[in-house]
Design a protein around this motif. Structure first.
Motif, PDB file in Angstrom:
ATOM      1  N   LEU A  92      -1.598 -17.111   8.668  1.00 42.55           N
ATOM      2  CA  LEU A  92      -2.247 -15.839   8.323  1.00 42.55           C
ATOM      3  C   LEU A  92      -3.299 -15.467   9.369  1.00 42.55           C
ATOM      4  N   ILE A 126      -5.431  -6.718  -3.182  1.00 40.72           N
ATOM      5  CA  ILE A 126      -4.895  -7.157  -4.483  1.00 40.72           C
ATOM      6  C   ILE A 126      -6.017  -7.179  -5.529  1.00 40.72           C
ATOM      7  N   PRO A 128      -3.445  -9.210   7.315  1.00 38.83           N
ATOM      8  CA  PRO A 128      -3.434 -10.048   6.109  1.00 38.83           C
ATOM      9  C   PRO A 128      -4.708  -9.916   5.286  1.00 38.83           C
ATOM     10  N   SER A 129      -5.875  -9.817   5.979  1.00 36.67           N
ATOM     11  CA  SER A 129      -7.148  -9.732   5.229  1.00 36.67           C
ATOM     12  C   SER A 129      -7.177  -8.478   4.352  1.00 36.67           C
ATOM     13  N   ILE A 145      -4.247  -8.782   1.494  1.00 33.89           N
ATOM     14  CA  ILE A 145      -4.590  -9.734   0.421  1.00 33.89           C
ATOM     15  C   ILE A 145      -5.838  -9.252  -0.329  1.00 33.89           C
ATOM     16  N   TYR A 184       2.600  -4.205   1.808  1.00 33.12           N
ATOM     17  CA  TYR A 184       2.384  -5.660   1.897  1.00 33.12           C
ATOM     18  C   TYR A 184       1.612  -6.169   0.675  1.00 33.12           C
ATOM     19  N   THR A 185       0.612  -5.380   0.235  1.00 28.24           N
ATOM     20  CA  THR A 185      -0.161  -5.784  -0.950  1.00 28.24           C
ATOM     21  C   THR A 185       0.785  -5.896  -2.152  1.00 28.24           C
ATOM     22  N   ILE A 189       3.031  -8.996  -1.873  1.00 32.83           N
ATOM     23  CA  ILE A 189       2.299 -10.238  -2.181  1.00 32.83           C
ATOM     24  C   ILE A 189       2.042 -10.327  -3.688  1.00 32.83           C
TER      25      ILE A 189
END
Lengths: 264, 276
Positions: free
Chosen positions: B48, B75, B68-69, B72, B251-252, B255
């Motif tokens: 990541l 979320i 990624p930060s 993620i 992406y969120t 995940i």
């Protein structure tokens, strides 16, 4: 509820072949009845003969074979790539308890997730062409094959591994002469499932976004409300899945028979 | 798929494996972690961080892979959590409805296929083919019949999940040892009692395996169709963001759906272990 221990004897009832033929006849008759009954919106359930005619038209045209070829090519290419990666990863994780404990939970977590949700990532990374479909096929094949490889490796008898060590075989020689033959029964189960998953994966990607392939063809007929042709395409897809499954079954049985034959 | 642990110790571990094990074990011991767990976590975090760096430096376009930060972190935003809770409720509500229908239909069907042996033999090949067939592809057909609504999603989930349950119920009754049934008869109990007190408990493990497979097939199919038709819960969360070209949101959502799926699988595995 009578005589649970001995299910109704075959001799008393109809034979298996009779049941199969009767079922097909009943299903076709029910289909025909629904088609002409007017219960559903007109054209929604075309009569069997209309679907048979559409199927013949499909089979006599060259475009179907182009789409069929594209779906098969992407499915098999991805299957080979995904299976080879899975084989290497599976042998690595199978041969090391430590690495298996480190990485298997993550593979297990991803394996249980519906792969279709990763399609946007594949489309963004590989584009909307055939590459993303191959990647989807590889991803679908990877999980069943990696688990069957790990499971197969763990079932290899220790003495076989020791024989390989005592002959100072190189890693590739061990894979070819010891690992693969010993893992074959388990591996074949995973490969069979992986191939089925690859085809389903490619079809789902073609439905989501594509300009060729059987999935695209199905969606085009659906969008254009060409219902008999849509049914015909579904029949072609199910026949393809059954043929591939039967072909692999035959291959699996022949390989296992070969392995189980008494040595001279 | 739980794999049987088979520790072959140092006999098959490679040189690299040994070196990795030693260094990771020392670090893990000092932190109070299991070395293998630590390595797994460290690898995921490193990946990541690498992606974060590559995207931040422009080596990978943020139009292809989201930071990624950000993905993620999003979320845990109230809005995302609410959407996730609503989507999970909707999808699992449909899965539950499909499962009730599956169990109600598949258990009697599986029993009848066991009871009438010729029918069982006649249909076993067809059921095996359907097991491997892409049933979800029938969704355009049922969309035009039932419309683009939750009922179609439930029906398609049921169509996929019912097959493994029928197959396993038949298999469960076929594998009940005849000795158990003979013991029941020797006590002159009724056939109904033999069925409920002997056959069902004896075949419970296999029946549960079928129900577990059916549950997984149902969930996967419902999410797949939700994604493809942009309707429903979890599948729609992903497709909705993607169709709006909201890369971070996509992406969120992926995940988040993965996490829900992981939790679901852990719960199912725990229940299966309890049953076994």
């Amino acid at each position: 509820m009578s005589d649970l221990a001995s299910p109704a004897a075959e001799a008393k009832g109809p034979s298996v072949a009779t049941i199969k033929i009767a079922t097909i006849v009943v299903l076709l008759a029910a289909w025909q009845l629904i088609a002409v009954s007017g219960l559903l919106y007109k054209g929604l359930v075309p009569p069997p003969l209309a679907v048979a005619s559409a199927l013949l038209t499909e089979l006599s045209g060259a475009v179907l074979y182009r789409d069929l070829g594209i779906t098969l090519f992407t499915s098999f290419s991805g299957f080979v790539i995904g299976s080879l990666i899975a084989l290497l990863v599976g042998i690595w994780l199978g041969s090391s308890t430590f690495f298996r404990r480190a990485f298997e939970p993550y593979i297990l977590a991803l394996a249980g997730t519906p792969k279709i949700i990763f399609l946007p990532i594949l489309f963004l990374v590989f584009g909307l062409g055939v590459e993303s479909k191959i990647a989807k096929s590889a991803m679908s094949a990877f999980f069943p094959v990696v688990f069957s490889t790990i499971s197969g490796y763990l079932q290899i008898r220790l003495i076989l591994l020791r024989v390989g060590d005592s002959f100072h075989l190189r890693w590739l020689q061990k894979v070819r002469m010891i690992y693969l033959p010993a893992m074959l029964p388990s591996l074949l189960v995973g490969l069979r499932l992986g191939l089925a998953m690859s085809i389903i994966g490619v079809l789902s990607a073609e439905i989501a976004y594509s300009d060729a392939g059987l999935g695209y063809r199905l969606m085009r007929y659906s969008d254009q409300f060409q219902i008999p042709s849509m049914y015909a395409t579904i029949i072609v897809i199910f026949a393809l899945a059954s043929l591939v499954n039967a072909g692999f079954n035959h291959f699996q049985r022949s390989r296992l028979r070969y392995l189980e034959r008494p040595s001279e | 798929m739980a794999l049987a642990p088979a520790d072959r110790g140092g006999e098959t571990t490679t040189q690299i494996d040994r070196a990795g094990v030693l260094s990771a074990r020392r670090l893990a011991a000092s932190l109070g972690f299991d070395a293998a767990t630590l390595l797994g976590l460290a690898t995921v975090v490193s990946l990541l961080v690498l992606i974060e760096l590559l995207v931040r430096t422009g080596a990978i376009s943020s139009l292809i892979i989201a930071l990624p930060s950000e993905a993620i972190g999003a979320i845990f935003h109230g809005e995302t959590l609410l959407k996730l809770a609503q989507a999970t409720k909707l999808t699992f509500g449909m899965v539950l409805a499909a499962m009730v229908a599956e169990v109600l239909i598949a258990i009697p069907a599986g029993y009848l296929l066991y009871r009438y042996k010729a029918f069982g033999k006649a249909y076993e090949g067809w059921l095996a083919s359907l097991f491997a067939a892409p049933i979800f592809l029938l969704y355009p057909l049922f969309m035009v019949i039932f419309g683009r609504n939750n009922f179609t999603l439930i029906f398609m989930g049921m169509a996929a999940g019912i097959i493994p349950i029928i197959v396993h119920v038949r298999l469960a009754f076929m594998s009940v040892p005849s000795t158990l049934i003979k013991v029941g008869r020797s006590f002159h109990v009724s056939e109904r009692t033999i069925f409920w007190k002997i056959m069902v408990p004896a075949g419970a493990k296999t029946i549960f395996t079928g129900i577990r497979l059916g549950l997984i097939y149902t969930l996967i199919n419902i999410i797949a169709i939700e994604y493809l038709v942009d309707a429903g819960g979890l599948g729609r969360m992903v497709s909705d963001s993607y169709f709006r070209f909201d890369i971070t949101g996509t992406y969120t959502a992926i995940i988040a759906v993965t996490l829900v799926s992981v939790v679901f699988n852990i719960i199912v595995n725990r229940i299966e272990k309890l049953v076994r």
